[in-house]
Design a protein around this motif. Sequence first.
Motif, PDB file in Angstrom:
ATOM      1  N   ALA A 107       0.926  -1.144   0.002  1.00  0.00           N
ATOM      2  CA  ALA A 107       0.028   0.007  -0.045  1.00  0.00           C
ATOM      3  C   ALA A 107       0.727   1.338  -0.069  1.00  0.00           C
ATOM      4  O   ALA A 107       0.482   2.279  -0.513  1.00  0.00           O
ATOM      5  CB  ALA A 107      -0.791  -0.082   1.414  1.00  0.00           C
ATOM      6  N   GLY A 108       2.106   1.195   0.576  1.00  0.00           N
ATOM      7  CA  GLY A 108       2.735   2.528   0.936  1.00  0.00           C
ATOM      8  C   GLY A 108       3.377   3.044  -0.387  1.00  0.00           C
ATOM      9  O   GLY A 108       3.368   4.253  -0.741  1.00  0.00           O
ATOM     10  N   GLN A 109       4.257   2.181  -1.104  1.00  0.00           N
ATOM     11  CA  GLN A 109       4.965   2.349  -2.370  1.00  0.00           C
ATOM     12  C   GLN A 109       4.513   2.069  -3.532  1.00  0.00           C
ATOM     13  O   GLN A 109       5.128   2.058  -4.654  1.00  0.00           O
ATOM     14  CB  GLN A 109       6.422   2.027  -2.192  1.00  0.00           C
ATOM     15  N   GLY A 110       3.188   1.887  -3.471  1.00  0.00           N
ATOM     16  CA  GLY A 110       2.532   1.060  -4.658  1.00  0.00           C
ATOM     17  C   GLY A 110       2.406   1.751  -5.895  1.00  0.00           C
ATOM     18  O   GLY A 110       2.859   1.402  -6.978  1.00  0.00           O
ATOM     19  N   ASP A 111       2.159   3.061  -5.812  1.00  0.00           N
ATOM     20  CA  ASP A 111       2.079   3.849  -7.093  1.00  0.00           C
ATOM     21  C   ASP A 111       3.352   4.264  -7.696  1.00  0.00           C
ATOM     22  O   ASP A 111       3.600   4.100  -8.911  1.00  0.00           O
ATOM     23  CB  ASP A 111       1.412   5.372  -6.679  1.00  0.00           C
ATOM     24  N   ARG A 112       4.366   4.322  -6.770  1.00  0.00           N
ATOM     25  CA  ARG A 112       5.825   4.803  -7.374  1.00  0.00           C
ATOM     26  C   ARG A 112       6.235   3.382  -7.945  1.00  0.00           C
ATOM     27  O   ARG A 112       6.954   3.552  -8.774  1.00  0.00           O
ATOM     28  CB  ARG A 112       6.737   4.974  -6.073  1.00  0.00           C
ATOM     29  N   ILE A 113       6.188   2.335  -7.330  1.00  0.00           N
ATOM     30  CA  ILE A 113       6.470   0.921  -8.056  1.00  0.00           C
ATOM     31  C   ILE A 113       5.980   0.888  -9.171  1.00  0.00           C
ATOM     32  O   ILE A 113       6.739   0.405 -10.341  1.00  0.00           O
ATOM     33  CB  ILE A 113       6.571  -0.409  -6.833  1.00  0.00           C
ATOM     34  N   ALA A 114       4.695   0.780  -9.031  1.00  0.00           N
ATOM     35  CA  ALA A 114       3.827   0.780 -10.658  1.00  0.00           C
ATOM     36  C   ALA A 114       4.442   1.460 -11.704  1.00  0.00           C
ATOM     37  O   ALA A 114       4.492   0.976 -12.836  1.00  0.00           O
ATOM     38  CB  ALA A 114       2.363   0.951 -10.311  1.00  0.00           C
ATOM     39  N   SER A 115       4.828   2.626 -11.378  1.00  0.00           N
ATOM     40  CA  SER A 115       5.317   3.670 -12.488  1.00  0.00           C
ATOM     41  C   SER A 115       6.526   3.310 -12.931  1.00  0.00           C
ATOM     42  O   SER A 115       7.053   3.374 -13.907  1.00  0.00           O
ATOM     43  CB  SER A 115       5.369   5.138 -11.948  1.00  0.00           C
TER      44      SER A 115
END
Length: 346
Positions: free
Chosen positions: A39-47
């Motif tokens: 949940a924490g770094q999900g958006d960054r990792i996905a990008s």
Amino acid sequence: MLPAPLTMEVRRGAIAELGSLLADSRVATSGRVAVAVGAGQGDRIASVIAPSLGEAQVFRVPDGSVDAAVTLGADLRKGAYEAVVGIGGGKTIDATKYAASLAGIPMVAVATNLSHDGICSPVASLTHDSGKGSFGVPMPLAIMVDLDFVHDAPPALVRSGVGDVVSNLSAIEDWQLGNTERGEPIDGLACSMARTSAEAVIGRRDSIESDAFLTVLAESLILSGMSMVVAGSSRPSSGGDHEILHAVDQLYPGTSNHGELAGIGAAFCFFLREDPVRLTQVVDCLRRHDLPVTPGDVGLSAEQFTAAVELAPSTRPGRYTILEHLRLSESEIRDRVEDYVRAVGR
């Protein structure tokens, strides 16, 4: 034959080049791979992974619970994926390991912090309604550690990996004690791997700001996890030290993280063994990395820590450690705890 991951990489930019690993037909023949992020770094990792993984399905893992792992496992089965990549910290990786085992597919672990040796261990530590439990799982097919993300992780989480890997020294002593006192079978290779991982870290003078130190810490945590695969249990990396931390988790949940409590538990167990050399080495290492040493450092009173030590043997029934060997009464434990605090307190 020694179990070993298909590949192990510790470097900067590992996540951005994940596609090259997944192109290996030994991971997935058709390329149908799922990605699980926290949940924490999900958006960054996905990008970061998007350019190399294209349309790969990304699942969000809300926490490190059994429910989250079971839900992910069901999604993986329905999607008929060949493999799943778990990217994140310990909770995300453990939940993904368990989900992969439920779905019957291999898992690739990509660590973004170095908080404990669960990166490639055959165990998933997950929370449930009754607390926290350990579940046997296959070890990851491949392991990567991205040092860019590790540098950005909370320093306390990275330092806790030091406490966890150094606690191997106490766990090995306990396993040897079980062998001497009860004839418990012991695996020399597993002991050697667990000890080597701890010795690689305990005397280093550099810190988590250094890529060189983080690389050694990552390799040590991975080697520690592999020692458990060789042993077929957590024995080479979990003794009285971990019994104490599990008791603290039960009695006073949220007190501290896994590695910090493992470090305190290891130091206290060496105090009980009356081993001043190892005690000094462990305490010096913990202090060098700003890790807690006494119960008070994590907000526990002597009475609370005494209660945890008294409860500790029940957290691993059948496991023989210095705690079971000494069989101290409550008053004896309290005296030892107070003596320990006086001996190692600043």
